[in-house]
Write a protein that holds these residues in place. Structure first.
Motif, short mmCIF file in Angstrom:
data_model
loop_
_atom_site.label_atom_id
_atom_site.label_comp_id
_atom_site.label_asym_id
_atom_site.label_seq_id
_atom_site.Cartn_x
_atom_site.Cartn_y
_atom_site.Cartn_z
N CYS A 198 0.82 -1.21 0.00
CA CYS A 198 0.00 0.00 0.00
C CYS A 198 0.86 1.26 0.00
CB CYS A 198 -0.94 0.00 1.20
SG CYS A 198 -0.13 -0.28 2.78
N ARG A 199 2.15 1.15 0.32
CA ARG A 199 3.03 2.33 0.33
C ARG A 199 3.74 2.53 -1.01
NH1 ARG A 199 0.75 4.64 4.69
NH2 ARG A 199 0.83 3.26 6.51
N LEU A 200 3.39 1.73 -2.02
CA LEU A 200 4.03 1.83 -3.34
C LEU A 200 3.20 2.72 -4.26
CD1 LEU A 200 5.04 -1.91 -3.83
CD2 LEU A 200 6.52 -0.01 -3.12
N PRO A 201 3.80 3.20 -5.35
CA PRO A 201 3.07 4.08 -6.28
C PRO A 201 2.15 3.29 -7.20
CG PRO A 201 5.33 3.79 -7.03
CD PRO A 201 5.24 3.10 -5.69
N TYR A 202 1.00 3.88 -7.51
CA TYR A 202 0.03 3.29 -8.43
C TYR A 202 -0.61 4.41 -9.25
CZ TYR A 202 0.30 -0.77 -5.33
OH TYR A 202 0.75 -1.82 -4.58
N GLY A 203 -1.00 4.07 -10.45
CA GLY A 203 -1.84 4.95 -11.25
C GLY A 203 -3.28 4.48 -11.17
N VAL A 204 -4.22 5.40 -11.24
CA VAL A 204 -5.64 5.05 -11.22
C VAL A 204 -6.22 5.35 -12.58
CG1 VAL A 204 -7.88 5.48 -10.15
CG2 VAL A 204 -5.80 5.51 -8.75
N ASN A 205 -6.87 4.34 -13.17
CA ASN A 205 -7.45 4.46 -14.52
C ASN A 205 -6.43 4.98 -15.52
OD1 ASN A 205 -9.95 3.52 -13.60
ND2 ASN A 205 -10.58 5.59 -12.99
N HIS A 206 -5.21 4.44 -15.37
CA HIS A 206 -4.09 4.73 -16.28
C HIS A 206 -3.68 6.19 -16.26
CE1 HIS A 206 -6.06 1.03 -17.94
NE2 HIS A 206 -4.82 0.61 -17.74
N LEU A 645 -6.38 -0.05 -11.03
CA LEU A 645 -5.18 0.36 -10.33
C LEU A 645 -3.99 -0.25 -11.06
CD1 LEU A 645 -4.87 1.94 -7.58
CD2 LEU A 645 -4.56 -0.29 -6.50
N THR A 646 -3.01 0.56 -11.46
CA THR A 646 -1.86 0.06 -12.23
C THR A 646 -0.59 0.23 -11.41
OG1 THR A 646 -2.95 0.73 -14.28
CG2 THR A 646 -0.61 0.24 -14.41
N ASP A 647 0.16 -0.87 -11.25
CA ASP A 647 1.37 -0.78 -10.43
C ASP A 647 2.59 -0.41 -11.29
OD1 ASP A 647 2.20 -3.06 -11.76
OD2 ASP A 647 2.16 -4.38 -10.02
N ARG A 648 3.75 -0.38 -10.68
CA ARG A 648 4.98 0.06 -11.36
C ARG A 648 5.43 -0.92 -12.43
NH1 ARG A 648 9.23 -1.24 -6.44
NH2 ARG A 648 8.09 -3.05 -5.65
N TYR A 649 4.88 -2.15 -12.43
CA TYR A 649 5.22 -3.12 -13.46
C TYR A 649 4.17 -3.13 -14.58
CZ TYR A 649 8.29 -4.71 -9.73
OH TYR A 649 9.23 -4.76 -8.72
N ARG A 650 3.28 -2.14 -14.55
CA ARG A 650 2.22 -1.97 -15.55
C ARG A 650 1.17 -3.07 -15.50
NH1 ARG A 650 2.76 2.51 -14.95
NH2 ARG A 650 1.20 2.87 -16.57
N LYS A 651 0.99 -3.68 -14.33
CA LYS A 651 -0.08 -4.65 -14.16
C LYS A 651 -1.33 -3.94 -13.66
CE LYS A 651 2.83 -8.68 -13.26
NZ LYS A 651 2.47 -9.34 -14.52
#
Length: 732
Positions: A198-206, A645-651
């Motif tokens: 939960c402390r990592l970066p994510y993008g929302v709706n790309h 929700l998109t993580d740093r590995y683009r998943k």
């Protein structure tokens, strides 16, 4: 105004933190041993240190609680008794527990130990609290997401003590409902090894990356009077992973303000320098008051950065000087009488307690008589970590003599007697655990009923290869019916008149079960009662439950149909099975045990009623949260649906917003698929369930047909991206 005394409960990750917290004014301290605790990476305590800490706390009139708050595997139960026995007999006050197998074990073998239900149990209403109180819980630590009103209701109607967090780090997920770290990295939060995704970066709706899952730390100093007046029994400070300076410093501030309110409620105010002090002690860049006055919101999230602010070294050194190096102390008044040809006597007084001991006979001095100063010097010494001789009066005949060793023994005997007298007043030391004859529940014949078991629970069906399906859309439902599935669970589907008529028309083709919400709060009681009324219609054969609160609600409403517990009503061992199967007809295996661990548990439960089932396809729920990804980023439109929700590995991780019960479900980026085990009929369960969330009707039909075809011959799946979860690797 509620003026009862509230307990201030401090964390301790090592012995220095324990000493510092007690010196700073904690009424109780919670800590972990070298096993069974949900902070595996903390320094933690040896058994000897815990026993020493219990003795120290009791001499101060305070308490020690042990975290036994992990889920426990079948084979680990053989170590639980030996781990707890010396701590119990040393006087340990309570155990904080997540696993209901552990709960029932401790209740049986350590009957005088208080049972505290961990926040990892995800108790979210008075209903769950009441059930656990009936089962023997003394205290519940509810989910941190509850409002102040909900906690007050739980305290009033739950017939149980309530412990609530007041300060420290916050999880984004309801505690106990997180598989994110476990599934992606093999480090299970249910085993104290969370990697904090939960402390990592994510993008929302790309969109642009940020930290939408990172909560600000909690600080409730400004609303402390409201918490006291709500009747909460214990104020808990988070932080067993943090340094001793944090434990002592935060405890000292909360001690100051609890006492300030009790002394003069009308004049309560928080000084700026104290808030600055707290924010200098390992706190994230911003703080907030938790969920006590809000359900969720962007203002609770550290969108920009989840990092900690620095700590002032001068401030830390002051805490070490005042609390940690000094430690807690007890000022003892002492007196000694040395009469020629009589046994020397020494008396110690602490508060209302006085003890007197006798030593060797006092002699006439032949060469060097003892002066009063020399007698005082020897009798004032103390190697005890708590007792400090504040005043010593010596009455001695002239020209007397005693060996220094005799004076030292007299002093040691006096302090030992005082310690024993104080500990006996506390009344917990020296108790015995019940002898362990067999740590697990013995196997029972199939005809034997579990004590308290709901009539009709259980099944003799031992077939393999049965497929059930969970659907969340009308398209998926239609495809499951077309495929001839024998049982269908309806999830996230509002039961309109049209849908009821549709189900009624197909009732003879399969049995329908209604899936209840992942989280049930007291505010949702009317909605859940309506769902129960719907489930009692002829079109439904039973319900799927996901929490202890729903189970209790069903029991209070005398629900008669079948009850199935889902993967997150954790059953990691045969004792937990024995607990949950008293009220359920079918239990879904957990997602974190490997095949061999599941098989071990299954072997211990065979023939005891009930049935295991297994999730074999579907996106696992990685987090259930009160906070809302959509609301944090775009605002609330009160319409259920999916975000990404998109993580740093683009998943991409689908995020479902449940607007009926107001929570988010973050699903895994790929589905679990145990097609290989299912094809070989190697599942330790009679039934396999296919869960459908974001799949279209066509995708749903293809998956069902694929699993049905495995009964004829094995073929590789048509989908490429999937995980086998923990069925091979398991968790530490």
């Amino acid at each position: 105004m509620n003026q009862k005394k509230v307990e201030l409960l401090a964390p301790a990750g090592n012995y220095d933190a324990l000493r510092g917290a007690l010196a700073a004014g904690a009424d109780a301290v919670y800590l972990g041993g070298n096993a069974f605790g949900a902070r595996a990476y903390a320094e933690n305590f040896s058994k000897e240190e815990i026993c020493r800490g219990v003795r120290m706390a009791h001499l101060l009139g305070k308490k020690i609680y042990l975290t036994v708050n992990t889920l426990v595997k079948e084979r680990e139960f053989e170590n639980l008794y030996d781990f707890l026995q010396p701590l119990y007999e040393a006087g340990l006050d309570g155990a904080i527990i997540q696993d209901m197998g552990v709960f029932s074990f401790i209740r049986e073998y350590f009957p005088l130990l208080e049972l505290h239900v961990s926040t990892q149990m995800t108790v979210t209403s008075v209903y769950g609290a009441r059930l656990l109180a009936k089962e023997g819980a003394k205290r519940v630590v509810p989910a941190r997401e509850l409002s102040l009103k909900e906690l007050a209701e739980m305290k009033k109607d739950g017939k149980i003590e309530v412990e609530a967090f007041v300060h420290g780090a916050m999880c984004y997920c309801y505690s106990g409902q997180c598989l994110f770290s476990s599934i992606l990295g093999g480090r299970s939060g249910n085993r104290g090894r969370c990697a904090q995704p939960c402390r990592l970066p994510y993008g929302v709706n790309h969109g642009k990356e940020g930290y939408p899952l990172s909560m600000k730390d909690m600080c409730t100093l400004t609303i402390l009077p409201e918490l006291i007046e709500a009747g909460i029994d214990s104020f808990k400070i988070e932080g067993r992973m943090k340094k001793p300076e944090y434990a002592a410093g935060v405890t000292a501030i909360y001690r100051k303000y609890i006492d300030r309110f009790r002394q003069n409620p009308q004049e309560y105010r928080v000084e700026k320098e104290d808030m600055d002090f707290l924010q200098s002690l390992y706190i994230r860049t911003e703080i907030q008051e938790g969920y006590y006055h809000r359900h969720n919101g962007r203002e609770m999230i550290t969108i920009g950065s989840p990092s900690y602010s620095g700590s002032d070294e001068k401030l830390l050194e002051g805490i070490r000087r005042d609390y940690i190096r000094t430690g807690p102390g007890l000022a003892v008044s002492a007196s000694a009488i040395l009469r020629k040809n009589e046994a020397a006597r020494m008396s110690l007084t602490l508060g209302d307690t006085t003890v007197t001991v006798s030593g060797d006979v006092v002699q006439m001095a032949k060469k060097q008589p003892l002066s009063k100063e020399k007698i005082k010097e020897q009798l004032s010494k103390s190697s005890h970590e708590l007792f400090d001789t504040a005043f010593l009066e010596v009455e001695a005949d002239p020209a007397v003599f005693m060996p220094v060793s005799s004076l030292n023994q007299l002093r040691r005997d006096a302090f030992f007697r005082l310690e024993q007298e104080l500990l006996s007043a506390f009344g917990r030391e020296g108790r015995n655990a019940r002898p362990l004859s067999f740590a697990q529940i013995p196997k029972k014949k199939e005809t034997e009923a579990e004590p308290g078991r709901r009539e009709g629970a259980g099944s003799k069906n031992k077939r393999r290869g049965i497929l059930h399906v969970l659907v969340s859309t009308r398209e998926q439902l239609a495809e499951a019916l077309a495929a001839g599935i024998s049982r269908i669970y309806l999830d996230k589907m509002r039961l309109t008149k049209e849908l009821s008529a549709y189900l009624s028309a197909h009732r003879g083709e399969c049995e329908f079960f209604l899936a209840f919400p992942w989280i049930f709060r007291g505010k949702d009681a009317d909605r859940l009662e309506k769902m129960i009324s719907q489930a009692e219609q002829d079109i439904f054969a039973g319900v799927l439950i996901r929490n202890v609160d729903t189970l209790s609600f069903l029991m209070e409403k005398s629900f008669k149909k079948q009850v199935v517990s889902d993967i997150n009503l954790y059953t990691w061992n045969s004792r937990a099975f024995g607990f949950w199967s008293r009220w359920t007809d079918e239990i879904y295996l957990p997602a974190e045990l490997n095949f061999h661990e599941l098989q071990e548990m299954k072997e211990r439960t065979d023939g005891r009623g009930g049935r295991f089932s297994s999730l074999i396809y579907g996106r696992l729920p990685m987090m259930i949260s009160a906070n809302c990804v959509r609301k944090t980023t775009k605002g609330c439109n009160k319409e259920p649906g999916y975000s990404v929700l998109t993580d740093r590995y683009r998943k991409d991780f689908p995020v479902y917003t449940d607007c009926d019960f107001c929570y988010n479900i973050i699903y895994n980026s790929v589905p679990l698929s145990l097609h290989g085990l299912f094809a070989k009929k190697q599942m330790p369960a009679e039934v396999g369930r296919l869960d459908f969330t974001v799949e279209s009707g066509v995708e749903c039909a293809n998956v069902i047909r694929y699993f049905q075809s495995l009964s004829e011959k094995y073929v590789e799946p048509f989908y490429r991206d999937f995980t086998t979860g923990h069925y091979k690797r398991g968790v530490e």
